[in-house]
Write an enzyme that holds these catalytic residues in place. Structure first.
Site, PDB file in Angstrom:
ATOM      1  N   ARG A 104       0.813  -1.216   0.000  1.00 48.44           N
ATOM      2  CA  ARG A 104       0.000   0.000   0.000  1.00 48.44           C
ATOM      3  C   ARG A 104       0.847   1.267   0.000  1.00 48.44           C
ATOM      4  NH1 ARG A 104      -2.573  -3.878   3.120  1.00 48.44           N
ATOM      5  NH2 ARG A 104      -4.740  -4.261   2.506  1.00 48.44           N
ATOM      6  N   HIS A 129      -0.874  -2.483  -4.538  1.00 46.39           N
ATOM      7  CA  HIS A 129      -0.307  -3.396  -5.537  1.00 46.39           C
ATOM      8  C   HIS A 129      -0.345  -2.846  -6.965  1.00 46.39           C
ATOM      9  CE1 HIS A 129       0.177  -6.227  -2.414  1.00 46.39           C
ATOM     10  NE2 HIS A 129      -1.004  -6.811  -2.468  1.00 46.39           N
ATOM     11  N   HIS A 203       2.853 -12.767  -5.105  1.00 45.41           N
ATOM     12  CA  HIS A 203       1.734 -12.789  -4.166  1.00 45.41           C
ATOM     13  C   HIS A 203       1.097 -14.177  -4.090  1.00 45.41           C
ATOM     14  CE1 HIS A 203      -1.904 -11.549  -2.046  1.00 45.41           C
ATOM     15  NE2 HIS A 203      -1.433 -10.313  -1.932  1.00 45.41           N
ATOM     16  N   ASP A 277      -2.140  -8.996   8.686  1.00 45.55           N
ATOM     17  CA  ASP A 277      -1.917  -8.385   7.370  1.00 45.55           C
ATOM     18  C   ASP A 277      -0.875  -7.293   7.592  1.00 45.55           C
ATOM     19  OD1 ASP A 277      -1.994  -7.689   4.737  1.00 45.55           O
ATOM     20  OD2 ASP A 277      -4.051  -6.897   4.751  1.00 45.55           O
ATOM     21  N   GLU A 343       4.930 -12.330   1.452  1.00 45.91           N
ATOM     22  CA  GLU A 343       5.376 -11.526   0.328  1.00 45.91           C
ATOM     23  C   GLU A 343       6.662 -10.774   0.688  1.00 45.91           C
ATOM     24  OE1 GLU A 343       1.839  -9.101  -0.858  1.00 45.91           O
ATOM     25  OE2 GLU A 343       0.920 -10.363   0.669  1.00 45.91           O
TER      26      GLU A 343
END
Length: 380
Positions: A104, A129, A203, A277, A343
């Site tokens: 982000r 992304h 990803h 996350d 990731e």
């Protein structure tokens, strides 16, 4: 132990012994057609030990990763779709090459050399992304497919100046390599003709029990060698702090079952992320050769994934937004916790945080990120 592994992996991927028998096979086949008529190619790399990886030209996407368990039973460990139409109509980043910027960027804005750039705001006012029309939804050119001691597939893409608001014409290349032991290396490379920001990653979303298995991925054991992570605000944008993981749900320095912390309602970070996350600041930092960033193990099947990277961070996402509306491979319905993404990258929103690793790329100074997926099995 870790250093010894890194050295042996690097050698196995880099060295070609004259006269050695071919140990890894590469082949390509049509995989479907996009709505604009462009054909999509699937490239399959197969190792001698039964591991195989299939990559789509659409998004330079790691589509399938077939891995034997401790009893030799092979399963695809990646979430995704069965058909190209689904990847095009309902993209969800599964296995895709992410760019120009993985993760982000706050308000879709960053400044470079005194100029502010506006990106598409595709994630609740933030840019995620690449902004919704990133490299994950482009049909890459298949440059090379080659068998040998290391099987390789090379994909290229040109991103024009101003693409999704980013400055500079960027020429990028992604090379997938599978050696005879089943180590899958991914090398991301890029050049630019103007100063820009680049943060590339893959990803893939994993369930080491096998895609669609009755056991969800949050029952697996995860290790991340990171003493700090980057806490976020309610928009999942880093605050700029590097927070100590000690005594928190974010301490994965020793193997832990993911589910142990994913419902910790006392931790505001778990609440804001609907689980995990978050970016972890790896103790190793930026390295010249790939070093361990994460280890994921399914104790029942014995399948183990080790992720190595040259980058300083890894985003751990526990499938929090899989809401039962995604019908994936083999007709499986994907729900929260059914997959885990790891990731490797530089930090989210780095262009807006001077204390974060820089994602700036200048003409004459190419970008490069090397990562490795190493699969194996554990004993009972």
């Amino acid at each position: 132990m870790r250093k010894a592994f890194v050295t042996s992996t690097a050698l196995s991927l880099a060295c070609v012994i004259p006269g050695a028998a071919l140990a890894a096979d590469a082949s390509q086949a049509p995989a479907g057609t996009l709505s604009n008529g462009s054909p999509v190619t699937a490239v399959t790399l197969k190792a001698a030990n039964g591991v195989s990886a299939t990559i789509l030209s659409f998004g330079a996407t790691l589509w399938k990763l077939d891995v034997p368990d401790r009893d030799g039973k092979v399963a695809d460990v990646l979430l995704g779709y069965d058909d190209i139409a689904s990847y095009e109509k309902r993209p969800n980043y599964w296995g895709a090459t992410i760019g120009r910027y993985g993760n982000r960027i706050a308000n879709g804005q960053f400044s470079l050399d005194g100029k502010t750039y506006q990106l598409p705001q595709n994630d609740h006012g933030q840019s995620l992304h690449g902004g919704g029309k990133g490299w994950d939804v482009q049909n890459w050119k298949v440059e090379q497919v080659k068998s040998g001691p290391v099987a390789t597939a090379v994909f290229t893409l040109v991103s024009p100046d101003g693409d999704s608001g980013y400055p500079g014409t960027v020429k990028t290349k992604v090379t997938y390599s599978l050696d005879e032991k089943g180590n899958l290396q991914i090398v991301f490379e890029a050049t630019t003709d103007k100063p820009t920001v680049i943060n590339m990653t893959n990803h893939a979303i994993f369930n080491m029990a096998g895609e669609g298995a009755p056991r969800d991925a949050i029952q697996e054991l995860l290790t991340i060698p990171a003493g700090h992570y980057t806490p976020v605000n309610d928009k999942l944008i880093p605050t700029g702090e590097l927070r100590d993981v000690t005594g928190t749900a974010f301490d994965f320095r020793k193997p832990r079952v993911v589910a142990e912390g994913i419902r910790d309602g006392k931790d505001e970070q778990i609440v804001m992320g609907r689980g995990y996350d978050h970016n972890f600041a790896l103790d190793k930092g930026v390295t010249k050769t790939p070093e361990l960033a994460a280890r994921l193990e399914d104790p029942v099947s014995g399948r183990v994934l080790e992720l190595l990277t040259t980058e300083p961070g890894v985003q751990f996402y526990a499938g929090n937004f899989l809401d039962g509306t995604f019908i994936g491979k083999n007709g499986h319905l994907y729900r929260m916790g059914d997959g885990i993404a790891l990731e490797p990258q530089k930090f989210p929103d780095s262009p807006n945080h001077a204390n974060f690793p820089s994602t700036r790329v200048d003409p004459g100074k190419p970008y490069k990120h090397v990562m490795i997926y190493r699969v194996s099995t554990s004993s009972r």
